[in-house]
Design an enzyme around this catalytic site. Structure first.
Site, PDB file in Angstrom:
ATOM      1  N   SER A  77      16.140  78.668 116.011  1.00  0.00           N
ATOM      2  CA  SER A  77      15.383  77.414 116.069  1.00  0.00           C
ATOM      3  C   SER A  77      16.167  76.255 116.694  1.00  0.00           C
ATOM      4  O   SER A  77      16.018  75.102 116.270  1.00  0.00           O
ATOM      5  CB  SER A  77      14.850  77.029 114.677  1.00  0.00           C
ATOM      6  N   GLY A 132      13.043  81.615 114.926  1.00  0.00           N
ATOM      7  CA  GLY A 132      11.613  81.459 115.153  1.00  0.00           C
ATOM      8  C   GLY A 132      10.864  80.786 114.013  1.00  0.00           C
ATOM      9  O   GLY A 132       9.640  80.801 113.982  1.00  0.00           O
ATOM     10  N   GLU A 177      15.915  91.156 115.673  1.00  0.00           N
ATOM     11  CA  GLU A 177      14.592  91.785 115.862  1.00  0.00           C
ATOM     12  C   GLU A 177      14.754  93.265 116.181  1.00  0.00           C
ATOM     13  O   GLU A 177      13.928  94.089 115.778  1.00  0.00           O
ATOM     14  CB  GLU A 177      13.817  91.030 116.959  1.00  0.00           C
ATOM     15  N   GLY A 181      15.947  81.025 121.725  1.00  0.00           N
ATOM     16  CA  GLY A 181      14.754  81.857 121.898  1.00  0.00           C
ATOM     17  C   GLY A 181      13.593  81.039 122.415  1.00  0.00           C
ATOM     18  O   GLY A 181      13.501  80.738 123.608  1.00  0.00           O
ATOM     19  N   GLY A 182      12.700  80.646 121.520  1.00  0.00           N
ATOM     20  CA  GLY A 182      11.465  79.947 121.891  1.00  0.00           C
ATOM     21  C   GLY A 182      11.670  78.786 122.854  1.00  0.00           C
ATOM     22  O   GLY A 182      10.926  78.634 123.837  1.00  0.00           O
ATOM     23  N   ASN A 233      17.173  83.535 125.478  1.00  0.00           N
ATOM     24  CA  ASN A 233      16.630  84.861 125.140  1.00  0.00           C
ATOM     25  C   ASN A 233      15.110  84.766 125.212  1.00  0.00           C
ATOM     26  O   ASN A 233      14.476  84.238 124.308  1.00  0.00           O
ATOM     27  CB  ASN A 233      17.098  85.246 123.729  1.00  0.00           C
ATOM     28  N   TRP A 234      14.564  85.264 126.297  1.00  0.00           N
ATOM     29  CA  TRP A 234      13.114  85.137 126.503  1.00  0.00           C
ATOM     30  C   TRP A 234      12.310  86.072 125.616  1.00  0.00           C
ATOM     31  O   TRP A 234      11.096  85.961 125.540  1.00  0.00           O
ATOM     32  CB  TRP A 234      12.778  85.433 127.965  1.00  0.00           C
ATOM     33  N   LYS A 235      12.981  87.041 125.006  1.00  0.00           N
ATOM     34  CA  LYS A 235      12.286  88.051 124.187  1.00  0.00           C
ATOM     35  C   LYS A 235      11.199  88.723 125.025  1.00  0.00           C
ATOM     36  O   LYS A 235      11.370  88.863 126.237  1.00  0.00           O
ATOM     37  CB  LYS A 235      11.744  87.418 122.900  1.00  0.00           C
ATOM     38  N   HIS A 244      20.403  92.188 118.391  1.00  0.00           N
ATOM     39  CA  HIS A 244      19.553  91.095 117.926  1.00  0.00           C
ATOM     40  C   HIS A 244      18.839  91.508 116.637  1.00  0.00           C
ATOM     41  O   HIS A 244      18.468  92.669 116.468  1.00  0.00           O
ATOM     42  CB  HIS A 244      18.529  90.732 119.009  1.00  0.00           C
ATOM     43  N   GLU A 262      23.341  84.229 114.257  1.00  0.00           N
ATOM     44  CA  GLU A 262      21.920  83.905 114.152  1.00  0.00           C
ATOM     45  C   GLU A 262      21.424  84.262 112.750  1.00  0.00           C
ATOM     46  O   GLU A 262      21.046  85.419 112.504  1.00  0.00           O
ATOM     47  CB  GLU A 262      21.110  84.699 115.180  1.00  0.00           C
TER      48      GLU A 262
HETATM   49  P1  PGA Z   1      14.572  81.035 118.302  1.00  0.00           P
HETATM   50  O1  PGA Z   1      15.216  82.488 118.557  1.00  0.00           O
HETATM   51  O2  PGA Z   1      15.388  80.059 119.106  1.00  0.00           O
HETATM   52  O3  PGA Z   1      13.157  81.166 118.792  1.00  0.00           O
HETATM   53  O4  PGA Z   1      14.664  80.783 116.840  1.00  0.00           O
HETATM   54  C1  PGA Z   1      16.602  82.645 118.698  1.00  0.00           C
HETATM   55  C2  PGA Z   1      16.901  84.100 118.948  1.00  0.00           C
HETATM   56  O5  PGA Z   1      16.204  84.951 118.388  1.00  0.00           O
HETATM   57  O6  PGA Z   1      17.823  84.435 119.722  1.00  0.00           O
END
Ligand code: PGA
Length: 251
Positions: free
Chosen positions: A213, A172, A96, A234-235, A9-11, A94, A166
């Site tokens: 994470s 994050g 967010e 994500g990251g 997930n590149w966001k 998600h 999640e």
């Molecule tokens: P993260 O994000 O790996 O940066 O914690 C995961 C996600 O939001 O899908």
């Protein structure tokens, strides 16, 4: 046996030009790990570029959201058909989007139905906040997100879903859940709820990912768990870590 799946997930990161560079870098190593379903989820403007790079590679492409209406006066939105032209997957619900953009279990439900309607595989995100976790509401929150988010789906539709657990406090933050802790949530809460919503075979067949994470260093801890079938990353999906994570899923 459920096939492992790792989705990046590149966001809101990477322009189309940057996406081209990143995918070109990652592609040889990713292509070599065919035992894992691999999915990249760049931002909308990079989808066409990444779709061209991934054509014929066996690596899937996903969007990070979609609107439920087919077309019309919805300025700034992207329809299921528009996503379906390039993608096989779409991330829905998600945290967010729930936190910053007013996503609810009801809008998650509409988006899932719309995604399935055009043949996209929804990666449905659920998870409790830190406050909910600390006040022992994890089970209630996840059950509500699943029951309301998956309302009125048929068993056949249920079989097409991917669920991503999640915990919001792990996203994050560098503070991942423990493998055993996440596994217990999937075993004791998520699969039993999926069984109530659908049936036993469907609940057993659905791929359930962990997200929050995940890194190259901790991925194996999650993939060693019986109930965890992969990761939503994500990251680390923007870093060389992503290859290590996919490699860990193959073992
Ligand atoms: P993260 O994000 O790996 O940066 O914690 C995961 C996600 O939001 O899908």
């Amino acid at each position: 046996m459920r096939t492992p799946l790792v989705a990046g997930n590149w966001k809101m990161n990477k322009t189309a030009a940057e996406a081209r560079r990143l995918v070109t870098e990652q592609l040889p190593a990713l292509q070599a790990i065919a035992a894992v379903q691999r999915v990249l989820c760049p931002p909308f403007p990079a989808l066409m570029t990444v779709a061209e790079l991934l054509a014929g590679t066996g690596i899937g492409l996903g969007a990070q959201n979609l609107h439920w209406e087919a077309s019309g006066a919805f300025t700034g939105e992207v329809s299921p058909q528009m996503v379906g032209e390039f993608c096989q997957y779409v991330i829905i619900g998600h945290s967010e989007r729930r936190t910053y953009f007013g996503e609810t279990d009801q809008t998650v439900n509409r988006r899932i139905k719309a995604a399935l309607g055009v043949g996209l595989i929804p990666i449905v995100c659920i998870g409790e906040t830190l406050a909910e976790n600390e006040t022992s509401q994890t089970a209630a929150v996840l059950q509500r997100q699943l029951r309301d988010g998956l309302q009125d789906l048929t068993i056949e539709q249920g079989g097409k879903l991917v669920i991503a657990y999640e915990p919001v406090w792990a996203i994050g933050t560098g503070r991942a859940a423990s493998g055993a802790g996440a596994n217990a949530v999937v075993a004791d809460i998520i699969r039993p709820t999926l069984q109530q919503v659908f049936d036993h075979p469907t609940a057993q067949a659905i791929q359930v990912l962990y997200g929050g994470s995940v890194t190259g260093a901790n991925a194996a801890e999650f993939f060693g768990q019986a109930e965890i079938d992969g990761a939503l990353v994500g990251g680390a999906s923007l870093k060389p870590d992503f290859i290590q994570i996919v490699q860990a899923a193959a073992r």
